[in-house]
Design a protein around this motif. Structure first.
Motif, PDB file in Angstrom:
ATOM      1  N   GLU A 291       6.065 -24.605   0.865  1.00  0.00           N
ATOM      2  CA  GLU A 291       6.743 -23.959   1.996  1.00  0.00           C
ATOM      3  C   GLU A 291       5.720 -23.549   3.058  1.00  0.00           C
ATOM      4  O   GLU A 291       5.953 -23.724   4.251  1.00  0.00           O
ATOM      5  CB  GLU A 291       7.527 -22.734   1.514  1.00  0.00           C
ATOM      6  CG  GLU A 291       8.259 -21.992   2.596  1.00  0.00           C
ATOM      7  CD  GLU A 291       9.375 -22.800   3.240  1.00  0.00           C
ATOM      8  OE1 GLU A 291       9.803 -22.411   4.346  1.00  0.00           O
ATOM      9  OE2 GLU A 291       9.836 -23.802   2.672  1.00  0.00           O
ATOM     10  N   ALA A 292       4.580 -23.028   2.605  1.00  0.00           N
ATOM     11  CA  ALA A 292       3.533 -22.638   3.552  1.00  0.00           C
ATOM     12  C   ALA A 292       3.007 -23.860   4.302  1.00  0.00           C
ATOM     13  O   ALA A 292       2.777 -23.796   5.514  1.00  0.00           O
ATOM     14  CB  ALA A 292       2.399 -21.935   2.813  1.00  0.00           C
ATOM     15  N   ARG A 293       2.829 -24.969   3.583  1.00  0.00           N
ATOM     16  CA  ARG A 293       2.380 -26.200   4.249  1.00  0.00           C
ATOM     17  C   ARG A 293       3.406 -26.666   5.270  1.00  0.00           C
ATOM     18  O   ARG A 293       3.061 -27.059   6.386  1.00  0.00           O
ATOM     19  CB  ARG A 293       2.145 -27.311   3.216  1.00  0.00           C
ATOM     20  CG  ARG A 293       0.841 -27.210   2.483  1.00  0.00           C
ATOM     21  CD  ARG A 293       0.543 -28.471   1.697  1.00  0.00           C
ATOM     22  NE  ARG A 293       1.574 -28.832   0.745  1.00  0.00           N
ATOM     23  CZ  ARG A 293       1.630 -28.403  -0.513  1.00  0.00           C
ATOM     24  NH1 ARG A 293       0.696 -27.610  -0.980  1.00  0.00           N
ATOM     25  NH2 ARG A 293       2.609 -28.785  -1.312  1.00  0.00           N
ATOM     26  N   ARG A 294       4.679 -26.600   4.894  1.00  0.00           N
ATOM     27  CA  ARG A 294       5.748 -27.030   5.798  1.00  0.00           C
ATOM     28  C   ARG A 294       5.766 -26.166   7.058  1.00  0.00           C
ATOM     29  O   ARG A 294       5.880 -26.681   8.183  1.00  0.00           O
ATOM     30  CB  ARG A 294       7.098 -26.962   5.088  1.00  0.00           C
ATOM     31  CG  ARG A 294       8.243 -27.584   5.887  1.00  0.00           C
ATOM     32  CD  ARG A 294       9.593 -27.317   5.252  1.00  0.00           C
ATOM     33  NE  ARG A 294       9.941 -25.908   5.251  1.00  0.00           N
ATOM     34  CZ  ARG A 294      10.355 -25.214   6.319  1.00  0.00           C
ATOM     35  NH1 ARG A 294      10.426 -25.795   7.491  1.00  0.00           N
ATOM     36  NH2 ARG A 294      10.661 -23.935   6.226  1.00  0.00           N
ATOM     37  N   LEU A 295       5.625 -24.849   6.893  1.00  0.00           N
ATOM     38  CA  LEU A 295       5.616 -23.947   8.043  1.00  0.00           C
ATOM     39  C   LEU A 295       4.397 -24.194   8.934  1.00  0.00           C
ATOM     40  O   LEU A 295       4.499 -24.155  10.166  1.00  0.00           O
ATOM     41  CB  LEU A 295       5.631 -22.489   7.579  1.00  0.00           C
ATOM     42  CG  LEU A 295       6.939 -22.007   6.953  1.00  0.00           C
ATOM     43  CD1 LEU A 295       6.777 -20.599   6.411  1.00  0.00           C
ATOM     44  CD2 LEU A 295       8.073 -22.073   7.948  1.00  0.00           C
ATOM     45  N   LYS A 296       3.263 -24.455   8.314  1.00  0.00           N
ATOM     46  CA  LYS A 296       2.051 -24.715   9.085  1.00  0.00           C
ATOM     47  C   LYS A 296       2.191 -25.992   9.905  1.00  0.00           C
ATOM     48  O   LYS A 296       1.820 -26.040  11.075  1.00  0.00           O
ATOM     49  CB  LYS A 296       0.861 -24.838   8.125  1.00  0.00           C
ATOM     50  CG  LYS A 296      -0.472 -24.930   8.798  1.00  0.00           C
ATOM     51  CD  LYS A 296      -1.587 -24.926   7.769  1.00  0.00           C
ATOM     52  CE  LYS A 296      -2.934 -25.012   8.431  1.00  0.00           C
ATOM     53  NZ  LYS A 296      -4.028 -25.002   7.460  1.00  0.00           N
ATOM     54  N   ILE A 297       2.764 -27.030   9.308  1.00  0.00           N
ATOM     55  CA  ILE A 297       2.978 -28.289  10.015  1.00  0.00           C
ATOM     56  C   ILE A 297       3.974 -28.093  11.157  1.00  0.00           C
ATOM     57  O   ILE A 297       3.770 -28.597  12.262  1.00  0.00           O
ATOM     58  CB  ILE A 297       3.438 -29.390   9.035  1.00  0.00           C
ATOM     59  CG1 ILE A 297       2.278 -29.771   8.112  1.00  0.00           C
ATOM     60  CG2 ILE A 297       3.955 -30.600   9.774  1.00  0.00           C
ATOM     61  CD1 ILE A 297       2.679 -30.675   6.966  1.00  0.00           C
TER      62      ILE A 297
END
Length: 108
Positions: free
Chosen positions: A54-60
């Protein structure tokens, strides 16, 4: 005084075998893992992985949004530049002369 005696090849092999056996016995003496504890660990690992995803998705998504904003700003800047009337040579010379005169006046 007794000097140091180098161990023979057979002695080194025996020591290595004993060390391996000791490590194996220590591993076998370990109690088996409780299935409930194992399930808890697995659930915790899955939750951690989900949070990381989820953190990776938000960062992207934030990076994409930033790129879009930059692209819009560049387009707006290009549109403003294109909309500004181009000065002809005489107007450019008059503006340059005015800057030169202002500089001369400031310097005294």
């Amino acid at each position: 005084m007794v000097s140091y005696k180098q161990p023979s090849f057979e002695e080194r092999l025996e020591l290595a075998r004993l060390a391996k056996q000791k490590a194996l016995d220590k591993l076998k003496a370990k109690p088996p893992v409780d299935p409930a504890v194992l399930a808890k660990r697995k659930a915790a690992a899955e939750a951690k992985e989900a949070a990381a995803a989820e953190a990776r998705r938000l960062k992207i998504a934030a990076r994409e949004q930033e790129k879009a904003a930059k692209r819009e700003a560049d387009e707006a800047r290009a549109a403003a530049k294109a909309a500004a009337p181009a000065l002809d040579a005489a107007q450019q010379k008059a503006a340059r002369d005015a800057r030169y005169a202002a500089r001369k006046q400031r310097k005294g």
